[in-house]
Scaffold this motif. Structure first.
Motif, mmCIF file in Angstrom:
data_model
loop_
_atom_site.group_PDB
_atom_site.id
_atom_site.type_symbol
_atom_site.label_atom_id
_atom_site.label_comp_id
_atom_site.label_asym_id
_atom_site.label_seq_id
_atom_site.Cartn_x
_atom_site.Cartn_y
_atom_site.Cartn_z
ATOM 1 N N SER A 1 0.878 -1.096 0.079
ATOM 2 C CA SER A 1 0.013 -0.139 0.147
ATOM 3 C C SER A 1 0.831 1.288 -0.009
ATOM 4 N N SER B 1 -14.422 14.881 -2.898
ATOM 5 C CA SER B 1 -15.522 14.149 -2.861
ATOM 6 C C SER B 1 -16.531 14.416 -3.926
ATOM 7 N N LYS C 1 -3.937 8.249 6.514
ATOM 8 C CA LYS C 1 -5.383 8.210 6.979
ATOM 9 C C LYS C 1 -6.146 9.096 5.839
ATOM 10 N N THR D 1 -6.131 6.658 2.798
ATOM 11 C CA THR D 1 -7.250 5.686 3.160
ATOM 12 C C THR D 1 -8.687 6.040 3.088
ATOM 13 N N TRP D 2 -8.939 7.381 3.387
ATOM 14 C CA TRP D 2 -10.218 7.894 2.910
ATOM 15 C C TRP D 2 -10.510 8.134 1.353
ATOM 16 N N GLU E 1 -9.115 5.992 -0.976
ATOM 17 C CA GLU E 1 -9.101 4.934 -1.472
ATOM 18 C C GLU E 1 -10.683 4.216 -1.101
ATOM 19 N N GLU E 2 -11.098 4.538 0.067
ATOM 20 C CA GLU E 2 -12.436 4.014 0.385
ATOM 21 C C GLU E 2 -13.436 4.809 -0.633
ATOM 22 N N LYS E 3 -13.022 6.209 -0.825
ATOM 23 C CA LYS E 3 -14.154 7.004 -1.790
ATOM 24 C C LYS E 3 -13.979 6.518 -3.154
ATOM 25 N N LYS F 1 -13.240 3.165 -3.937
ATOM 26 C CA LYS F 1 -14.278 1.756 -3.936
ATOM 27 C C LYS F 1 -15.738 2.270 -3.728
ATOM 28 N N GLU F 2 -16.233 3.129 -3.169
ATOM 29 C CA GLU F 2 -17.514 3.354 -3.056
ATOM 30 C C GLU F 2 -18.027 3.752 -4.423
#
Length: 648
Positions: A87, A558, A592, A595-596, A598-600, A602-603
């Motif tokens: 990562s 976002s 962090k 990570t935020w 990457e989660e966005k 994926k979403e």
């Protein structure tokens, strides 16, 4: 394979040149094209790279630092520079262990299984720059658009410029008047339109002579921002390499900018240019300049570089030097008949730790000092307890007995027995990053006073000595044009100093556009997406990735990714190039935020992170073009300090 230093024999070049070209390179002995199988502890390689970069930063100041940084940060993809990782976060962690904070994380580029850079910016691609703050966004924009901006000194090398792709660029806000000359640049928002009838203009039209002084790190703050977010039209008068003098062609305004030190980070020379600025200001006092404005950067720039508690002493030294210079300047100015007004644009150095004890390099929401010295013997006054830094310009006109224009809605916070006089000599001193806070823990001002063994000059004036008038003033939050609870900034703070009216920050106005669904229909965004669909171009996004909200906002990132997803863009059709912060947030907080993101991704099913670098590279505002070029080339050529091959 093993990691070792590359050595050169019979190298007759100067030490800095040899250093830059070889000492900070690592390589794997033997064939190492497949590090995953041949190097079972790939993070050891990341650690080695991080330690070598630490040695570069520890060089101190001068051209050798810039040469070595450029050499480190511009390696072509090869087995020598490639590590395997699970990562981005684990690679970043190795740099943090070596005390390389997020500001100075080197260019890192993703490579594929064959070792080729992924997600480069190519001909006819479209690059979205999500930062709303303008000053540090200028260099990279200039590099891509091939348009210079006022105050630019230097640029890309011929080699880098020759590989500049012709792209469309969409900037979040209006970065510079000159950038609109490029037909391939689109501005998504110009929410905070330039302000006219600023204080400097009003008194300038009345023939009042002015002197503006700062070091180059704050050049844009005392000109572009203070002048209402626009180029007022200053022209270069002279430049001896250490002091640049600009003059306005029609208004009696002189700007004197002292070159900031060439250091990796200003905590390495915490005195900055405070002494030189004081000399320039004392000269202005001797000449009797009627209106003087100056910015001292120590409390801000040095505090921003304190990303480890071990560096706190550097911030204390910065405050000590600043206070010593004020002790030289202010009594002389008052004795020469000046009213001296001292304030800050935001807090910083007064609270250098978070509640958990971690070093805090970011701005605070604490109030700032607002001090008036030098009122005449038969004058007296008091300041409104609700004073904000936006009340500065009405106060100035009050002291001069001049009428404010109809566009102003702020009023003077000063009451009492005042004898207004148009030709009154006034000096304004902005202590950048100087907040007020009673608690002594992690308070550089309190510690500087302890070391001195007596109150600082600022402490004495805050206490009312020397007939001072004092109130703690608001510099953050809604009353100063920011969102509720948001700290102030240097740049918007300087807008407020001369605006004389209520102004809302770009952050606030773009947030409103998202809430009102105006963001999704923005013509610059819509046209760029249509162009990409028509040509097959890749969409690229860059900008600071943090919730510091000084340069950029996660909310804006976002919203942009959501917009792309809603228009059918998927996966690697969107290439992401986040910029790590470490200055307006904790110095090791980038994992962090990655990570935020990457989660966005994926979403929403759109985007891939293909490169990153710290803001101290491509967002340098002090014309360190080797750093800027290193960041630029990571976009266009895939050169970097580290190449990362992921174990998918």
């Amino acid at each position: 394979p093993t990691i070792k230093h590359r050595t050169r024999h019979k190298d007759h070049r100067s030490p800095p040149a040899a250093l830059a070209s070889c000492v900070f390179q690592l390589y794997c002995t033997g064939p190492c094209s497949d590090l995953s199988s041949r190097f079972p502890h790939a993070m050891a390689a990341a650690e080695a790279f991080a330690k070598k970069l630490r040695q570069v930063w520890d060089l101190g100041q001068g051209d050798a630092v810039e040469d070595a940084l450029y050499s480190f940060g511009t390696s072509a993809p090869s087995p020598d520079t490639t590590i395997q990782a699970k990562s981005w976060q684990e690679v970043l962690a190795e740099f943090h262990k070596a005390e390389i904070d997020d500001q100075f994380v080197p260019p890192m580029v993703r490579v594929d299984g064959a070792g080729n850079a992924v997600g480069l910016v190519k001909e006819d691609d479209i690059l979205f720059y999500t930062d709303f703050r303008t000053d540090r966004a200028k260099p990279l924009t200039s590099a891509f658009m091939n348009v210079s901006y006022d105050g630019q000194d230097g640029g890309l090398s011929e080699a880098a410029a020759a590989k500049r792709p012709g792209i469309t660029m969409v900037t979040m806000t209006h970065y510079d008047d000159k950038f609109t000359e490029s037909p391939r640049l689109k501005e998504a928002f110009n929410p905070a339109k330039p302000l006219e009838d600023t204080y400097a203009e009003i008194i300038g039209r009345e023939g009042i002579d002015q002197l503006i002084v700062a070091e180059s790190e704050k050049w844009r703050a005392v000109t572009w921002f203070k002048d209402g977010r626009r180029n007022l039209g200053y022209e270069e008068h002279s430049d001896d390499g250490s002091l640049r003098v600009d003059k306005h062609p029609s208004l009696p305004i002189t700007v004197k900018i002292t070159r900031s030190r060439k250091v990796a980070a200003h905590i390495q020379a915490p005195e900055m240019r405070a002494k030189e600025l004081t000399e320039t200001l004392l000269q202005g006092v001797s000449e009797g300049v009627t209106d003087i404005f100056a910015n001292y950067a120590n409390a801000d720039m040095v505090a921003h570089a304190m990303t480890s508690n071990s560096r706190f002493e550097g911030v204390v030294q910065a405050i000590t030097e600043l206070d010593d210079q004020l002790g030289r300047l202010v009594p002389e100015a008052v004795a020469s008949g000046y009213v001296v007004i001292i304030t800050g644009d935001h807090g910083n150095a007064e609270e250098m730790a978070y509640a958990n004890g971690q070093a805090n390099p970011s701005h605070t929401t604490n109030k700032v000092p607002f001090i008036i010295l030098g009122l005449e013997e038969d004058e007296s006054g008091s300041l409104d307890p609700e004073t904000t830094i936006g009340d500065m310009a009405p106060l100035m006109l009050h002291l001069r007995g001049m009428k404010a224009p109809s566009s102003w809605d702020r009023t003077s916070p000063l009451s009492g027995t005042i004898k207004p006089r148009k030709d009154r000599k006034i000096m304004r001193l902005i202590l950048d990053g100087y907040g007020v806070r009673e608690a002594e823990d992690a308070n550089a001002m309190a510690q500087a006073a302890k070391k001195k063994g007596s109150p600082l000059n600022m402490d004495r004036w805050i206490a009312g000595e020397d007939r001072s008038v004092y109130i703690p003033a608001e510099a953050s939050g809604v009353r100063c044009g920011y969102p509720e609870g948001e700290s102030g900034t240097t740049e918007f703070g300087h807008v407020l100093f001369d605006a004389g009216r209520t102004v809302r920050s770009d952050l606030t106005l773009i947030d409103h556009a998202i809430e009102a669904k105006e963001f999704d229909t923005n013509s610059a965004f819509v046209e760029a997406m249509e162009e990409a669909k028509k040509t097959g171009a890749t969409l690229h996004i860059t900008g600071i990735l943090s919730d510091g909200k000084v340069h950029a906002s996660l909310n804006h990132m976002s919203a942009l990714l959501s917009l792309f997803a809603s228009h059918g863009f998927k996966g690697d059709q969107v290439s992401l190039h986040p910029i790590t912060d470490g200055r307006d947030v904790a110095g090791d907080s980038s994992p962090k935020y990655i990570t935020w993101l990457e989660e966005k991704i994926k979403e929403l099913g759109v985007g891939q992170i293909n490169s990153l670098w710290g803001r101290g590279w491509g967002k340098d505002r002090d014309n360190r073009w080797k750093r800027i070029e290193a960041a630029f080339r990571s976009f266009t050529e895939g050169t970097a300090g580290v190449h990362v091959q992921f174990n998918e």
